[in-house]
Design an enzyme around this catalytic site. Sequence first.
Site, mmCIF file in Angstrom:
data_model
loop_
_atom_site.group_PDB
_atom_site.id
_atom_site.type_symbol
_atom_site.label_atom_id
_atom_site.label_comp_id
_atom_site.label_asym_id
_atom_site.label_seq_id
_atom_site.Cartn_x
_atom_site.Cartn_y
_atom_site.Cartn_z
ATOM 1 N N ASP A 110 -1.669 22.281 -14.091
ATOM 2 C CA ASP A 110 -2.943 22.967 -14.167
ATOM 3 C C ASP A 110 -3.377 23.411 -12.765
ATOM 4 O O ASP A 110 -3.315 22.633 -11.807
ATOM 5 C CB ASP A 110 -3.983 22.013 -14.771
ATOM 6 N N GLU A 146 0.750 26.797 -13.527
ATOM 7 C CA GLU A 146 -0.315 27.747 -13.809
ATOM 8 C C GLU A 146 -0.654 28.324 -12.439
ATOM 9 O O GLU A 146 -1.325 27.663 -11.638
ATOM 10 C CB GLU A 146 -1.527 27.060 -14.437
#
Length: 691
Positions: free
Chosen positions: A345, A381
């Site tokens: 993330d 990401e």
Amino acid sequence: MRLTAGSSARLGASWDGRGTNFALFSANAEKVELCLFDSQGRRELERIELPERSEDVWHGYLNDVSPGQLYGYRVYGPYAPEHGHRFNPNKLLLDPYAKRLAGRLVWSDAHFGYRAGSAREDLSFDRRDNARGMPKAVVVDETFNWGRREMRPNIPWEDTIIYEAHVKGLTQKRDDVPPNLRGTYGGLSSPAMIDHLKRLGVTTVELLPVHGLIDDRVLVEKKLVNYWGYNTLAFFAPEARYAQDNALDAFRTTVARLHDAGIEVMLDVVYNHTAEGNHMGPTLSFRGIDNASYYWLKPDNPRFYDDFTGCGSSVNLNHPRVLQMVMDSLRYWVEVCHVDGFRFDLATTLARGPNGYDRGAAFLTAVRQDPVLATVKMVAEPWDLGMGGYQVGAFPSQWSEWNDRYRSAMRRYWSGEGSLIGEVSRRMTASSDLFHHDNRSPRAGINHVTVHDGFTLADLFSYNEKHNEANGEDNRDGSSDNHSNNCGHEGPTDDAAITALRRQLRKNQLACLFLAQGTPLMLAGDEVGNTQNGNNNAYCQDNETGWIGWNNLGKEGDDLIDFVGQMTELRRRFGQIRSQRWLDGRRTDGSYGVLWLTPAAVEMKQSDWTFPDGRFLAYVLGPMEQGQAPIFIVLNAAPEEIAFKLPTMPEYKNWQQVLNTTEIEQKTADFAAGVETKAPPRSVLAFAGAA
């Protein structure tokens, strides 16, 4: 002696069969106390000052502590937020290396290092003890019987098909999962779910965060929870809310069962921030252990945090001990829990240096040389919210990256926007403009149309506007830039024409996802038209909104499980879709990687790419090896049918239709080369060349 110096070599609580070694890093502490609790975590039995400090690691060995013992820490040092220090020994702190958690966080003002409501805010000091409301770490025995048969699937990147799911949301509403297993790790690996995954043809389950987490106080006060789990407090401990008893063993049992079925397990991991938030957040672990080491602080005013994540603070992986914690955590999940990969993330934050994102950052360098992590899948990401945070295509060759450019292009194309065929052509052929450098291969791009964050596939074609009122933020949260198309009506409708169009567009998106080169990722529930009723930020919806609704199972038209299975099989059949070599066009010997064709089956010229408002794209992917068939793909996003010719090639006299998304049941049909046929409105077609 009961207490000896022990060792600083391994951080955390390490049981060796006789006793337990405790080791905690803190560069700025003055004293560390180990606190032992009763089996319920309610009563603090004793405090033991760790006797030794070696290179900023405080440590001690207790020969009478065994697995099952609950513990925490109290760390002494200066409370000087203006200098970056927030020590407060009145606060029980969770071990950053906790392998298992006991109890839940019970919110109160006692969890804050400062006096809540004070005019001096976080510069004040709170003397209340918070231990009773804190989760405790548990000493664990890491041994586990994986059995002789447990083998990691080791799916090659080119064969990988990722299925993103939430542990609870996936099975909470599945009637064919035993009631006691719904919403748990065990439900994920139940026979019904394994059969479902096999029918789809996916190879890899990517789980939303399962690291130990807490629910934000603001959500709890609204009677909501942090459902998605992007609020980590324990980077080594499986979240207990998805297990009936021992979360560590429950998680490992699930991994073993999925591996037995040939399915990989990836984890969505959140190392960019913690649950402690900004300078007004609670003191639960890292902040009270060594705030100045764990977090990015503003150089000119270390009372405040550099926030690249939108969550109040950012973890500083430039510090060698913080980097060590993240690397130790990753290796632990691979070696002890047998996971097959990670999706990071806001990965840009992890690779930040003093001057922003750095491809030579300590974290990326450490990953590159680590022999354990070399065996698993690493996915970034590739953005965060800080300056220069958007880094799609900029990660090193070991990495794959979420390709939001694919998502944007395909949403716009199938929502009816014209003049996109050039962009769509790049996205369907692995986005070489983004990833073809530094010896990277087409697997570098993770193609997706929908993920947990945003509309589901059904909602993408049912809503023009987000409807997040249930989140309690007056619909201000969540993206307003969705490139969606409600097909003429906002929300549910009984209009048969609108319903059919929505179904057709869902099939087109799924077809493109699996026909596109690169690595496909689909969102769990899209195969059955799961809806969140227009909520595109269901992070706090641990209810019917956030859980997958399986009511369309077996319902003709809305149950696309078999269609997805056909698409994944088609992907396996044509190796050029899964190719790990970049495409080229017409070669000197007449062979080709890709041919872009007009509706008249003539190779496209520059003027064809700029055809006004063009919505038709057709191309042939050539065979990769002798005996392999080419595949001819037609994308027609126009609202009317378009006539086109089947390509004429010396080696192939016929083309067999292998896909027509307008058909409820796929039928094969043979067409002679050069013959004219029609692409139905808003359709995806595919044909295999035959001699």
